[in-house]
Design a protein around this motif. Structure first.
Motif, PDB file in Angstrom:
ATOM      1  N   PRO A  13       0.857  -1.252   0.069  1.00  0.00           N
ATOM      2  CA  PRO A  13      -0.045  -0.044   0.164  1.00  0.00           C
ATOM      3  C   PRO A  13       0.906   1.376   0.119  1.00  0.00           C
ATOM      4  N   ILE A  14       2.185   1.227   0.613  1.00  0.00           N
ATOM      5  CA  ILE A  14       2.610   2.406   0.518  1.00  0.00           C
ATOM      6  C   ILE A  14       4.121   2.337  -0.604  1.00  0.00           C
ATOM      7  N   ALA A  15       4.072   1.308  -1.165  1.00  0.00           N
ATOM      8  CA  ALA A  15       5.071   1.259  -2.268  1.00  0.00           C
ATOM      9  C   ALA A  15       5.170   2.470  -3.243  1.00  0.00           C
ATOM     10  N   TRP A  16       3.917   2.874  -3.563  1.00  0.00           N
ATOM     11  CA  TRP A  16       3.940   4.215  -4.708  1.00  0.00           C
ATOM     12  C   TRP A  16       4.579   5.378  -4.104  1.00  0.00           C
ATOM     13  N   MET A  17       4.447   5.256  -2.722  1.00  0.00           N
ATOM     14  CA  MET A  17       5.131   6.552  -2.027  1.00  0.00           C
ATOM     15  C   MET A  17       6.507   6.861  -2.669  1.00  0.00           C
ATOM     16  N   VAL A  18       7.446   5.689  -2.760  1.00  0.00           N
ATOM     17  CA  VAL A  18       8.596   5.925  -3.283  1.00  0.00           C
ATOM     18  C   VAL A  18       8.831   6.531  -4.854  1.00  0.00           C
ATOM     19  N   LEU A  19       7.649   5.717  -5.515  1.00  0.00           N
ATOM     20  CA  LEU A  19       7.716   6.422  -6.863  1.00  0.00           C
ATOM     21  C   LEU A  19       7.315   7.817  -6.955  1.00  0.00           C
ATOM     22  N   PHE A  76     -10.650   3.671   2.764  1.00  0.00           N
ATOM     23  CA  PHE A  76      -9.269   3.892   2.891  1.00  0.00           C
ATOM     24  C   PHE A  76      -8.738   4.821   1.863  1.00  0.00           C
ATOM     25  N   LEU A  77      -9.568   5.378   1.008  1.00  0.00           N
ATOM     26  CA  LEU A  77      -9.136   6.569   0.142  1.00  0.00           C
ATOM     27  C   LEU A  77      -8.503   7.434   0.840  1.00  0.00           C
ATOM     28  N   PRO A  78      -9.183   8.176   1.786  1.00  0.00           N
ATOM     29  CA  PRO A  78      -8.390   9.365   2.603  1.00  0.00           C
ATOM     30  C   PRO A  78      -6.945   9.095   3.168  1.00  0.00           C
ATOM     31  N   VAL A  79      -6.615   7.721   3.483  1.00  0.00           N
ATOM     32  CA  VAL A  79      -5.553   7.156   3.915  1.00  0.00           C
ATOM     33  C   VAL A  79      -4.549   7.316   2.992  1.00  0.00           C
ATOM     34  N   TYR A  80      -5.014   6.607   1.967  1.00  0.00           N
ATOM     35  CA  TYR A  80      -4.136   6.323   0.848  1.00  0.00           C
ATOM     36  C   TYR A  80      -3.746   7.766   0.188  1.00  0.00           C
ATOM     37  N   PHE A  85       0.253  12.601  -0.518  1.00  0.00           N
ATOM     38  CA  PHE A  85       0.560  13.851   0.009  1.00  0.00           C
ATOM     39  C   PHE A  85       1.658  13.972   0.798  1.00  0.00           C
ATOM     40  N   VAL A  86       1.977  13.070   1.523  1.00  0.00           N
ATOM     41  CA  VAL A  86       3.087  12.812   2.245  1.00  0.00           C
ATOM     42  C   VAL A  86       4.572  12.830   1.228  1.00  0.00           C
ATOM     43  N   ALA A  87       4.206  11.935   0.483  1.00  0.00           N
ATOM     44  CA  ALA A  87       5.209  11.649  -0.471  1.00  0.00           C
ATOM     45  C   ALA A  87       5.728  12.659  -1.362  1.00  0.00           C
ATOM     46  N   VAL A  88       4.594  13.695  -1.583  1.00  0.00           N
ATOM     47  CA  VAL A  88       4.848  14.935  -2.438  1.00  0.00           C
ATOM     48  C   VAL A  88       5.646  15.920  -1.497  1.00  0.00           C
ATOM     49  N   SER A  89       5.032  15.845  -0.192  1.00  0.00           N
ATOM     50  CA  SER A  89       5.819  17.091   0.533  1.00  0.00           C
ATOM     51  C   SER A  89       7.246  16.773   0.858  1.00  0.00           C
ATOM     52  N   ILE A  90       7.726  15.528   0.771  1.00  0.00           N
ATOM     53  CA  ILE A  90       8.982  15.225   1.347  1.00  0.00           C
ATOM     54  C   ILE A  90      10.113  15.489   0.093  1.00  0.00           C
ATOM     55  N   PHE A 115      -5.478  -3.252   3.348  1.00  0.00           N
ATOM     56  CA  PHE A 115      -6.017  -2.588   2.412  1.00  0.00           C
ATOM     57  C   PHE A 115      -4.865  -2.430   1.377  1.00  0.00           C
ATOM     58  N   ASN A 116      -5.148  -2.919   0.182  1.00  0.00           N
ATOM     59  CA  ASN A 116      -4.309  -2.803  -1.148  1.00  0.00           C
ATOM     60  C   ASN A 116      -5.226  -1.973  -2.349  1.00  0.00           C
ATOM     61  N   PRO A 117      -4.773  -1.005  -2.800  1.00  0.00           N
ATOM     62  CA  PRO A 117      -5.447  -0.229  -3.886  1.00  0.00           C
ATOM     63  C   PRO A 117      -5.221  -1.022  -5.136  1.00  0.00           C
ATOM     64  N   VAL A 118      -4.143  -1.777  -5.301  1.00  0.00           N
ATOM     65  CA  VAL A 118      -4.012  -2.504  -6.393  1.00  0.00           C
ATOM     66  C   VAL A 118      -5.090  -3.547  -6.700  1.00  0.00           C
ATOM     67  N   LEU A 119      -5.489  -4.241  -5.441  1.00  0.00           N
ATOM     68  CA  LEU A 119      -6.681  -5.159  -5.573  1.00  0.00           C
ATOM     69  C   LEU A 119      -7.874  -4.425  -5.930  1.00  0.00           C
ATOM     70  N   LEU A 120      -8.335  -3.141  -5.595  1.00  0.00           N
ATOM     71  CA  LEU A 120      -9.466  -2.558  -6.183  1.00  0.00           C
ATOM     72  C   LEU A 120      -9.194  -2.543  -7.768  1.00  0.00           C
TER      73      LEU A 120
END
Length: 173
Positions: A13-19, A76-80, A85-90, A115-120
């Protein structure tokens, strides 16, 4: 093996933060940068496919006596989006590593719901199910939206942890 799989499921779920961090920090678009970004984009997709295939290592059982089922896809949309937003701000790699590590640790240690958005994207839906014993469980299930508790009772599910289950497609069981 269960712990390894749970660790991967917490990472996805957080892997795309790195991208997002990488794309945001790259100053010049080059073939190498595009290749790295592409790998970072496809990594969660590949890991999700691999984890779904590996689900059969978990215990298989049935959810008896479902009393209530509630679709949870939207929760889970707000969390994701928060992760994005965290990744963009760092702006600093050291900060990114620290924040990513802390978020990963919280997700892994809580092991509450995977929760895994890829599953959606792959056609899965997420449900909160209450049993007749008033136990609440989280079920991830592929296919159309379930509106009837009896549908869950008829399917086999794989126990990821004490509160989270994955219902495989009928052909996969």
């Amino acid at each position: 093996m269960n712990r390894l799989l749970q660790g991967v499921m917490a990472f996805i779920p957080i892997a795309w933060m790195v991208l997002i961090y990488y794309v945001n920090s790259v100053t010049m678009l080059s073939e190498i940068n595009i290749a790295i970004a592409s790998m970072l984009f496809f990594l969660p997709l590949i890991l999700t496919a691999a984890t779904v295939r590996c689900m059969k290592i978990f215990d298989k059982e049935r959810i008896d006596s479902a009393k209530e089922i509630v679709l949870a896809d939207h929760e889970f949309l707000p969390v994701y989006l928060g992760y994005f937003f965290v990744a963009v701000s760092i702006t600093n790699m050291h900060t990114m590593i620290l924040v990513f590590g802390i978020i990963y640790m919280f997700i892994y240690l809580s092991q509450h719901q995977y929760f895994n958005p890829v599953l959606l994207i792959a056609g899965y839906h997420f449900y909160h199910v209450k049993t007749k014993n008033e136990t609440r469980v989280f079920i991830i299930c592929k296919g159309h939206v379930i509106k009837n508790c009896s549908y869950i009772e008829k399917r086999y599910v794989y126990r990821i942890n004490n509160t989270t289950f994955l219902a495989m497609e009928d052909s996969d069981v």
